[in-house]
Design a protein around this motif. Structure first.
Motif: not given
Length: 189
Positions: A59-72
């Protein structure tokens, strides 16, 4: 199952019931009704799992377009998991929450869309599993530096220096990201 609010609105801990005896244990690791009870309207489209050894930091990761919700969750071993609010115009912009996830408590962390996410491995090995609300999109893949001094993430002391991928070593600090490269607070809630 217990739902615990964190200091970051929207970031939630789920504490499932674990039933154990001399044979082992049983735990429900996901139930759609948990999210509904917490007011989360999410549909998962992708499950991911990684295996890492002690000291690995992802990390720290993310998506610029279509951000992801995550259940980790940590399916095996122990990790320190971090969510950072990077939604432009968010009143919590730049704030983070971190917690330990392990295969004893089986806690899960809900990270809403628009947050950067990362974890480091505290056990000899860890299997890290997570559900995503959007498909991974390599063209939209982005990140924030794990040790950004402005964020001040209090990563646990590791016995060895954190081991990062070449990609993760290249991420800029949050202040170096343009507003256009960050998720919108209005769109990602």
């Amino acid at each position: 199952m217990n739902i615990v609010e964190t200091p970051l609105p929207g970031v939630l801990l789920f504490e499932p019931s674990v039933f154990g005896d001399s044979r082992g244990f049983f735990v429900e690791s996901f139930r759609a009704s948990w999210l509904a009870q917490a007011g989360i309207d999410a549909t998962f489209v992708q499950d991911n799992q990684s295996r890492s050894r002690r000291g690995v930091l992802r990390g720290l990761h993310y998506q610029r377009v279509n951000p992801q919700g995550k259940l980790v969750r940590a399916a095996r071993g122990e990790v320190y998991d971090v969510a950072v609010d990077i939604r432009r115009d968010s009143p919590y912009f730049g704030q983070w929450f971190g917690t330990r996830l392990d295969d004893v408590s089986h806690r899960l962390l809900w990270i809403p869309p628009g947050f950067a996410h990362g974890f480091c491995v505290l056990s000899d090995e860890a299997d890290f599993a997570y559900k995503c609300t959007q498909y991974y999109d390599a063209a939209s893949d982005a990140g924030v530096r794990w040790d950004d001094p402005a964020l001040g993430i209090d990563w646990p002391a590791l016995e060895v220096a954190p081991q990062l991928s070449d990609k993760d070593l290249q991420h800029p600090c949050l202040a170096e990201r343009t507003p256009q490269s960050l998720p919108s607070y209005r769109l990602a809630r």
